[in-house]
Scaffold this motif. Structure first.
Motif, short mmCIF file in Angstrom:
data_model
loop_
_atom_site.label_atom_id
_atom_site.label_comp_id
_atom_site.label_asym_id
_atom_site.label_seq_id
_atom_site.Cartn_x
_atom_site.Cartn_y
_atom_site.Cartn_z
N TRP A 1 42.13 89.40 31.43
CA TRP A 1 43.37 88.62 31.49
C TRP A 1 44.15 88.85 30.21
N THR A 2 45.44 89.07 30.37
CA THR A 2 46.28 89.41 29.23
C THR A 2 47.53 88.55 29.28
N SER A 3 47.81 87.84 28.20
CA SER A 3 49.04 87.06 28.14
C SER A 3 50.13 87.86 27.45
N LEU A 4 51.36 87.67 27.88
CA LEU A 4 52.47 88.36 27.21
C LEU A 4 52.66 87.86 25.78
N CYS A 5 51.97 86.77 25.42
CA CYS A 5 51.98 86.33 24.01
C CYS A 5 51.38 87.40 23.10
N GLU A 6 50.65 88.36 23.67
CA GLU A 6 50.06 89.41 22.84
C GLU A 6 51.06 90.46 22.40
N VAL A 7 52.23 90.50 23.05
CA VAL A 7 53.18 91.59 22.81
C VAL A 7 53.53 91.80 21.33
N PRO A 8 53.90 90.74 20.58
CA PRO A 8 54.26 90.98 19.18
C PRO A 8 53.12 91.59 18.37
N ALA A 9 51.88 91.20 18.67
CA ALA A 9 50.74 91.77 17.94
C ALA A 9 50.63 93.27 18.22
N TRP A 10 50.91 93.66 19.46
CA TRP A 10 50.85 95.09 19.79
C TRP A 10 51.96 95.85 19.07
N GLY B 1 44.84 97.78 24.37
CA GLY B 1 43.96 97.06 25.30
C GLY B 1 42.88 96.24 24.61
N ALA B 2 42.73 96.40 23.28
CA ALA B 2 41.70 95.62 22.58
C ALA B 2 42.04 94.14 22.66
N PRO B 3 41.02 93.28 22.83
CA PRO B 3 41.29 91.84 22.92
C PRO B 3 41.95 91.35 21.63
N PRO B 4 42.75 90.29 21.72
CA PRO B 4 43.45 89.81 20.53
C PRO B 4 42.48 89.43 19.43
N GLN B 5 42.88 89.72 18.18
CA GLN B 5 42.03 89.36 17.05
C GLN B 5 42.31 87.93 16.67
N ARG B 6 41.26 87.24 16.28
CA ARG B 6 41.42 85.83 15.92
C ARG B 6 40.96 85.61 14.51
N ALA B 7 41.90 85.20 13.67
CA ALA B 7 41.52 84.92 12.28
C ALA B 7 41.09 83.46 12.15
N GLY B 8 41.42 82.66 13.16
CA GLY B 8 41.06 81.25 13.10
C GLY B 8 42.13 80.42 12.41
N SER B 9 43.15 81.09 11.86
CA SER B 9 44.16 80.37 11.09
C SER B 9 45.33 79.93 11.97
N ASP B 10 45.38 80.47 13.21
CA ASP B 10 46.50 80.18 14.09
C ASP B 10 46.06 79.13 15.11
N PRO C 1 40.23 78.74 24.40
CA PRO C 1 39.00 79.43 24.81
C PRO C 1 39.22 80.94 24.97
N GLN C 2 38.26 81.72 24.47
CA GLN C 2 38.34 83.19 24.54
C GLN C 2 38.49 83.65 25.98
N GLY C 3 39.35 84.62 26.18
CA GLY C 3 39.46 85.23 27.51
C GLY C 3 40.23 84.40 28.52
N THR C 4 40.82 83.29 28.07
CA THR C 4 41.58 82.45 28.99
C THR C 4 43.07 82.62 28.71
N VAL C 5 43.88 82.73 29.75
CA VAL C 5 45.34 82.80 29.55
C VAL C 5 46.01 81.71 30.38
N TYR C 6 47.22 81.34 29.95
CA TYR C 6 47.91 80.19 30.54
C TYR C 6 49.32 80.55 30.98
N CYS C 7 49.79 79.83 31.99
CA CYS C 7 51.20 79.92 32.38
C CYS C 7 51.70 78.51 32.68
N GLU C 8 52.81 78.14 32.06
CA GLU C 8 53.41 76.84 32.35
C GLU C 8 54.29 76.96 33.59
N GLY C 9 53.96 76.15 34.60
CA GLY C 9 54.67 76.24 35.88
C GLY C 9 55.51 75.02 36.16
N SER C 10 56.14 74.47 35.12
CA SER C 10 56.97 73.28 35.35
C SER C 10 58.30 73.65 35.96
#
Ligand SMILES: [Zn+2]
Length: 486
Positions: free
Chosen positions: A335-344, A356-365, A371-380
């Motif tokens: 699962w890939t969120s478009l939130c990853e785009v700026p990191a790429w 394609g590498a999973p997002p890196q997590r420094a823990g500071s953000d 949860p790892q591997g989970t992506v979200y979409c707001e459907g309001s």
């Protein structure tokens, strides 16, 4: 040998859903020869999810890397996100930054355009709304009256009464769409690429809106009877508010027209590739091609976008074509969120990026604690900033604040209005034709705690003001409303 950092192009094919494309396993998919060819040179992300179900929050997420819960820009309000956009960052790093958009939201003074030094929209767009739009303005005032309870009651019991309004609205909308969706933007992009100073790397953000409703019939459109043809052209909010109309809409025929519209967006990707080849930039360019949200055709009561969280709306195409010589996998199935785009984008610029590498997590953000591997979409139903849908049809899920989450082979939605959690098994796709299995008791509590609570805790962003509070040029506001964002 050190070479110029790569150019970065992000292309948003607005409203294109993954399930309508061959690369994502669509049945009778749209013809997309350009995307198919690009997929052979890059990586296809088979499980890409938009962060929101409509244009504004989703673009903010793509440009800043923050989920809507963090950037808070869910409505068409002016303001600035608490996070800097990738364009502003690239500008500081010496990149030339340019926005070429047929989509007016990106050029409407909402802040989305602020990181770009060059901003190009259709000449007939925002700044140049002329007298010939005047009849349209009066038609919109009529629209508001059509939302009154008594009008909806009458239209609901005698659906053909909707036809005269639809006919007028459709004529105005399609005339506008023909003007903005021609070849103007790709041509101006091509001219820019050919004449700019090529010693400097560039970042360009493109948005093509061909796949946005309304859909234009063509000579090979399916012949439809008079009423179904007009029901297919009804503006979105009336299809949502009048289930009787929805039941009579020829969705299959409409999807075919939608697929033709996707092909026309695909053709513009071809024009972009030609321009990159002619300007000798193609080998040193990273391309990210995606959409800001999908498009629904009646699935679980959802219509077009900006309502609901069906896979039709949440799941988008995503192709990454790296500069030549950069290794990359053919497909990515996480699962890939478009939130990853700026990191790429950063990864391509600074050269430390594995596609394609999973997002890196420094823990500071804040988002590092999701949860790892989970992506979200707001459907309001967040695009309803005129509040015309508020309180209407409260029983229908499209009018609830839904938060969708994907993990492994599972999808859940949390109905933030009722607290209900529903579950789907994802076999390639979650089945859009069923509302999902409601979870009860301990099962619901555990999903809510493990999956949704971490996202809900992110609620740190500012609240953007609503459209009616905006200093946005009135003509632009009316144009946006006419596209159904009312
Ligand atoms: Zn959009």
């Amino acid at each position: 040998m050190s070479r110029k950092p790569p150019n970065i192009i992000v292309v948003v094919l607005d409203c294109v859903r993954a399930k309508s494309l061959r690369l994502w396993g669509g049945d009778s998919p749209a013809q997309t020869p350009q995307l198919d060819a690009l997929a052979r040179r890059g990586t296809t992300f088979r499980r890409a999810v938009a962060p929101a179900n409509w244009t504004v929050p989703s673009h903010w997420s793509m440009m800043t890397g923050a989920y809507p819960a963090v950037h808070g820009m869910r409505l068409a309000g002016q303001g600035s996100s608490p996070r800097e956009s990738i364009a502003a960052e690239l500008g500081r790093a010496g990149y030339e930054t340019a926005l070429f958009s047929e989509q007016e939201f990106l050029l409407a003074g909402l802040g989305l355009e602020s990181g770009y030094s060059l901003k190009v929209g259709p000449a007939t767009g925002a700044g140049a709304i002329t007298e010939d739009h005047a009849p349209h303005r009066s038609s919109l005032r009529g629209t508001d009256r059509l939302y009154s309870d008594w009008a909806l009651r009458i239209l609901g019991s005698v659906p053909p009464l909707m036809v005269p309004f639809t006919a007028f609205d459709y004529r105005v909308q399609t005339a506008y769409k023909r003007r903005i969706c021609g070849d103007e933007i790709p041509q101006r992009l091509g001219a820019w690429l050919r004449t700019r100073d090529s010693s400097r790397p560039f970042h360009a953000f493109l948005n093509f809106v061909d796949a946005h409703e309304p859909y234009l019939s063509s000579s090979d459109s399916e012949p439809l009877r008079f009423l179904p043809r007009w029901y297919a052209r009804t503006p979105r909010n009336f299809l949502l508010l009048l289930p009787g109309l929805r039941a009579r809409t020829p969705w299959t025929a409409l999807v075919k027209e939608y697929h033709r519209a996707i092909s026309s967006a695909d053709r513009k990707v071809g024009l972009l590739m030609e321009a990159l080849t002619e300007s000798h930039e193609i080998e040193n360019t990273a391309l990210i091609i995606t959409s800001d949200h999908g498009q629904a055709f009646g699935e679980d009561g959802t219509v077009f976008h900006g309502n609901g969280a069906t896979d039709a709306v949440t799941r988008v195409p995503l192709l990454v074509v790296p500069p030549e010589g950069h290794s990359h996998p053919e497909t990515i199935d996480r699962w890939t969120s478009l939130c990853e785009v700026p990191a790429w984008v950063r990864g391509f610029v600074y050269g430390n990026f594995e596609v394609g590498a999973p997002p890196q997590r420094a823990g500071s953000d804040a988002q590092d604690h999701l949860p790892q591997g989970t992506v979200y979409c707001e459907g309001s139903p967040a695009s309803d900033f005129g509040k015309l849908l508020r309180g209407r049809r409260p029983g229908e899920r499209w009018n609830h604040r839904l938060l969708a989450a994907y993990h492994g082979n599972e999808k859940w939605t949390l109905d933030q209005d009722t607290g209900e959690v529903a579950h789907w098994e994802v076999n390639g796709w979650a089945d859009d034709s069923v509302p999902g299995t409601p979870l009860e008791g301990a099962a619901a509590r555990s999903v809510r705690g493990a999956i949704f609570a971490p996202y809900e805790k992110l609620q740190v962003g500012p609240k953007a003001s609503t459209l009616d509070a905006l200093a946005m040029e009135a003509a632009v506001a009316e144009r946006l409303r006419s596209w159904g964002y009312d």
